[in-house]
Write a protein that holds these residues in place. Structure first.
Motif, short mmCIF file in Angstrom:
data_model
loop_
_atom_site.label_atom_id
_atom_site.label_comp_id
_atom_site.label_asym_id
_atom_site.label_seq_id
_atom_site.Cartn_x
_atom_site.Cartn_y
_atom_site.Cartn_z
N THR A 179 10.57 8.99 -0.68
CA THR A 179 10.55 7.62 -1.19
C THR A 179 11.85 6.78 -1.01
O THR A 179 11.81 5.76 -0.47
N LEU A 180 12.83 7.35 -1.58
CA LEU A 180 14.24 6.94 -1.45
C LEU A 180 14.69 6.69 -0.11
O LEU A 180 15.32 5.54 0.18
N ALA A 181 14.69 7.75 0.82
CA ALA A 181 15.10 7.40 2.07
C ALA A 181 14.25 6.34 2.93
O ALA A 181 15.11 5.75 3.57
N ILE A 182 13.00 6.35 2.79
CA ILE A 182 12.28 5.27 3.53
C ILE A 182 12.52 4.02 3.09
O ILE A 182 12.77 2.97 3.68
N THR A 183 12.43 3.65 1.71
CA THR A 183 12.76 2.40 0.89
C THR A 183 14.21 1.98 1.23
O THR A 183 14.39 0.77 1.25
N THR A 184 15.05 2.86 0.96
CA THR A 184 16.71 2.78 1.45
C THR A 184 16.70 1.97 3.12
O THR A 184 17.33 0.93 3.17
N GLU A 185 16.34 2.64 3.75
CA GLU A 185 16.39 2.22 5.15
C GLU A 185 15.65 1.13 5.53
O GLU A 185 16.09 -0.07 6.16
N MET A 186 14.34 0.88 4.87
CA MET A 186 13.63 -0.22 5.09
C MET A 186 14.35 -1.53 4.32
O MET A 186 14.39 -2.54 4.90
N GLN A 190 19.86 14.30 -11.14
CA GLN A 190 18.53 14.21 -10.62
C GLN A 190 18.28 12.91 -9.79
O GLN A 190 17.78 12.13 -10.25
N PRO A 191 18.88 12.92 -8.48
CA PRO A 191 18.60 11.83 -7.95
C PRO A 191 17.22 11.39 -7.63
O PRO A 191 16.88 10.13 -7.33
N PHE A 192 16.28 12.27 -7.34
CA PHE A 192 15.16 12.09 -6.89
C PHE A 192 14.03 12.18 -7.97
O PHE A 192 12.73 11.89 -7.35
N ALA A 193 14.15 12.86 -8.90
CA ALA A 193 12.97 13.16 -9.87
C ALA A 193 12.10 11.93 -10.07
O ALA A 193 10.91 12.06 -10.37
N THR A 194 12.72 10.62 -10.30
CA THR A 194 11.83 9.52 -10.47
C THR A 194 11.81 8.60 -9.42
O THR A 194 11.36 7.25 -9.71
N ALA A 195 12.29 8.94 -8.42
CA ALA A 195 12.36 7.85 -7.44
C ALA A 195 10.93 7.04 -6.99
O ALA A 195 10.90 5.89 -6.74
N ALA A 196 10.00 7.83 -7.09
CA ALA A 196 8.81 7.46 -6.84
C ALA A 196 7.84 6.70 -7.84
O ALA A 196 6.92 6.28 -7.66
N SER A 197 7.97 6.86 -8.96
CA SER A 197 7.43 6.61 -10.04
C SER A 197 7.15 5.11 -10.29
O SER A 197 6.07 4.60 -10.87
N ASN A 198 8.14 4.28 -9.99
CA ASN A 198 8.21 2.80 -10.39
C ASN A 198 8.50 1.96 -8.99
O ASN A 198 8.79 0.91 -9.35
N VAL A 199 8.46 2.81 -7.83
CA VAL A 199 8.81 1.99 -6.61
C VAL A 199 7.65 0.99 -6.38
O VAL A 199 6.46 1.12 -6.63
N GLU A 200 7.95 -0.36 -5.98
CA GLU A 200 7.03 -1.37 -5.54
C GLU A 200 7.60 -2.63 -4.81
O GLU A 200 8.58 -2.44 -4.53
N GLU A 236 0.82 -1.20 -0.14
CA GLU A 236 -0.12 0.09 -0.05
C GLU A 236 0.91 1.34 0.09
O GLU A 236 0.70 2.21 -0.74
N THR A 237 2.05 1.33 0.89
CA THR A 237 2.92 2.36 0.69
C THR A 237 3.53 2.64 -0.45
O THR A 237 3.59 3.93 -0.86
N ALA A 238 3.81 1.60 -1.30
CA ALA A 238 4.37 1.84 -2.54
C ALA A 238 3.48 2.14 -3.43
O ALA A 238 3.84 3.06 -4.36
N GLY A 239 2.23 1.83 -3.47
CA GLY A 239 1.18 2.35 -4.25
C GLY A 239 0.87 3.72 -4.33
O GLY A 239 0.63 4.34 -4.96
N ARG A 240 0.73 4.27 -2.96
CA ARG A 240 0.71 5.66 -2.65
C ARG A 240 1.93 6.50 -3.14
O ARG A 240 1.66 7.59 -3.60
#
Length: 662
Positions: free
Chosen positions: A299-306, A431-441, A138-142
């Motif tokens: 997105t990147l910080a949370i997913t990296t830490e997790m 641009q480290p963060f520009a597309t970080a959230a677009s394909n996270v799953e 759900e988090t990835a989806g949001r």
């Protein structure tokens, strides 16, 4: 005959005055119409011995009631208002994407972290594991939904800018056409009021989209300039405006360009001033970029830490944990753009710049540029605030610098042949963060693969007599080998005189081993774990850090939820500018909210100023129906009196003819 001539002149003058007043009334609602008034002048009198005898009235001109100063001020204020309102409206849409409440990203992150609490309490409960994985999904989806919403907003803004640029070119062409008509009318000796009104209205409409400067020419035409000094209209010639990508060819950011004499001239965005296009460009290139980077950083910080914490655990089958989230968007080749025309292309297209995460807690929501002064030296600029970090690379070291938790490197510099090194003047956009959230799953869906067991465990000595207790034991690495890792034994000693507590470690190769002072507030660490103990040990008490798979200790990793606890505790880890993980989204909302509030205030102020200046302009140029009605009565009476004068002259003439006939 003189009385008849005077009456005829007066009749014609008052008829023109009536017609002018009627024209004012007819155009009371016509946009851009300036009130007109008749300027009467007395005909030079005829000299006689008894003095000068008047010969009537003439119409000198039809005057256009117009203030160039007030019109210009009102036009500029309207341009500023349109820029502020356009930006404020778009920021409100961006703020809606960063919404709070139960459907917001913050709630999804909190629910995901809290879900690991149940897993920590019951590591073998597949239902609890499934719920945790569902929260991860759900988090990835949001994250993806928010990214898609930003992309949709970006596409809408880009389309709107393109449409408004087309309007700019159409209005510029119309102004050039009116310029031509005015120039032709100049030789007739009277001002073409309606054409002047039409041109001024076109200029006002043009300033709705982009702020301009108008400079009149001797032939009656006006030159229209953008960005301070770039000519959009010169006489009857137009230099059309187009939308182009920025210097790096970044499709997420655009600029305005003007084609003049076959050459493309980029317009300085900071010099555009007001107008809707200026406001939209500022939103797209600054506000939307920050929103995209805030979401990407989150997105990147949370997913990296997790992912990093999950990799430190073991699943139900004893395998080391893999990534929970996909983070492929951070790969450098997908985020580097080199300058394209009109900027100078990089000297060596084979040069490769890489980026890697070194500390996700230090991320800044920004893009970066790397500017090379030579093959091995240059600077990294954080675009959000202009902070500069200089570097001087020493080969074969491939690292340029580490900035905001991101390590910038250039491994291609030692590749070859030939040597793939940059030259002075080469630039790269990162641009480290520009597309970080677009394909996270979420990477996997099997609850057994959820690595919630810690690879290590603590064991108190069976003969301990003190009050020593374990507070926390955190794994820092997770190397799985065929043979279990050797346990590390801490042996405590108490000085009989001072009661000072020390301990030795079995992994200390010294002879004799080093004695360390025991401080309950300080963690005991190794390369593989971090341990905190509390209480007061007795002389000879021991504590062991053991491999959870070591059969000698008969530990069941399936019942261990140590890594689930560690993942749950990430919610309180300081990450986003000092805010904890679960407050990271609130921090992003706050930053967007501050921008939105500031833009809304600016829009309110500029709208008030524009309304006041338009009211002042209308007081000079606008039509007042009460005033025109009074003039109609005045001119009607004058017209009737003029007609009476002609009638009297006619009677006098008839009497004279009759007298001469006798």
């Amino acid at each position: 005959m003189s009385v008849l001539n005077i009456g005829t002149r007066a009749l014609q003058a008052n008829q023109i005055a009536l017609q002018t007043a009627g024209n004012n009334i007819a155009n009371v609602n016509t946009p851009g119409y300036s009130r007109q008034s008749v300027v009467h002048t007395a005909v030079e009198g005829q000299f006689t011995g008894g003095g000068y005898i008047g010969k009537g009235v003439d119409v000198q001109t039809i005057q256009r009631n117009f203030s160039a100063f007030l019109t210009r001020q009102a036009t500029l204020a309207t341009a500023t208002q349109n820029a502020d309102v356009a930006r404020s409206n778009k920021l409100n849409q961006l703020q809606d994407i960063f919404s709070g409440g139960s459907t917001g990203l913050g709630a999804a992150v909190s629910d995901m972290m809290n879900a690991f609490s149940d897993v920590a309490s019951a590591p073998t409960d597949l239902t609890a594991r499934t719920v945790a994985l569902t929260r991860v999904d759900e988090t990835a989806g949001r994250f993806r939904a928010a990214s898609q919403a930003i992309q949709d907003l970006q596409a809408g803004v880009a389309q709107e800018i393109s449409q408004k640029v087309n309007n700019i070119n159409t209005l510029a062409r119309n102004i050039a056409d009116v310029n031509q008509e005015i120039a032709r009318a100049q030789g007739k000796g009277q001002p073409p009021n309606d054409l002047l009104d039409r041109r001024d209205q076109l200029v006002r409409e043009l300033n709705q989209f982009v702020q301009t400067t108008s400079i009149p020419a001797d032939d009656g035409t006006v030159g229209i300039f953008l960005a301070g000094s770039q000519p959009l209209v010169l006489g009857t010639n137009v230099s059309p405006v187009t939308v182009v990508s920025d210097d790096f060819g970044d499709p997420l950011k655009t600029k305005l360009s003007m084609t003049r004499d076959g050459q493309q001239v980029l317009l300085d965005e900071n010099a555009l001033g007001g107008g809707e296009v200026s406001g939209l460009l500022r939103f797209q290139n600054a506000d939307l970029a920050e929103g995209r980077n805030l979401l990407g950083r989150l997105t990147l910080a949370i997913t990296t830490e997790m992912n990093e914490q999950h990799a430190l655990g073991l699943d139900l089958d004893g395998n080391a944990g893999g990534p929970l989230f996909s983070t492929a968007a951070f790969k450098a080749p997908d985020n580097i753009r080199t300058p394209t025309a009109p900027a100078t292309p990089n000297s060596n297209p084979l040069v490769e710049v890489t980026i890697a995460i070194s500390d996700s807690t230090r991320f800044a929501a920004s893009d970066y540029t790397i500017n090379f002064n030579s093959a091995t030296s240059g600077s990294i600029i954080r675009l959000s605030d202009g902070q500069v970090t200089n570097f001087n690379q020493t080969l074969p070291d491939t690292t340029l610098a580490t900035v905001d938790g991101i390590t910038f490197g250039m491994p291609s510099a030692i590749a070859g042949p030939p040597a793939q090194v940059p030259a002075a003047g080469d630039r790269f956009l990162i641009q480290p963060f520009a597309t970080a959230a677009s394909n996270v799953e979420r990477v996997f869906s099997t609850p057994r693969q959820l690595a919630v067991a810690s690879p290590i465990a603590g064991a108190m000595g069976t003969t301990n007599k003190g009050s020593l207790q374990q507070v926390s034991l955190i794994a820092l690495s997770n190397v799985q080998t065929a043979t279990p890792q050797a346990p590390v034994t801490l042996t405590f000693a108490v000085d009989a005189v001072t009661n000072a507590v020390t301990y030795t470690r079995s992994d200390d190769a010294g002879v004799p081993p080093t004695s360390f002072a025991f401080d309950p507030s300080t963690a005991i660490t190794s390369s593989a774990w971090s341990l905190k103990l509390t209480g007061t040990p007795k002389n000879g008490d021991t504590f062991k850090v053991v491999d959870i798979k070591d059969p000698a200790f008969k530990l069941d990793l399936k019942l261990n939820g140590g890594n689930a606890t560690a993942m749950m505790n990430l919610r309180d880890k300081a990450m986003f500018d000092g805010s904890v993980m679960t407050d990271g989204y609130a921090s992003a909302i706050s930053q967007i909210g501050i921008r939105t509030q500031s833009a809304g205030y600016s829009a309110t102020v500029s709208s008030t100023i524009a309304a006041n200046l338009e009211q002042d302009r209308s007081a000079v140029s606008g039509v007042n129906l009460d005033e025109e009605a009074a003039k109609l009565i005045q001119y009607q009476q004058a017209y009737q009196a003029s007609a009476k004068m002609i009638q009297i002259a006619q009677n006098i003439f008839d009497t004279l003819i009759q007298g001469l006939g006798r």
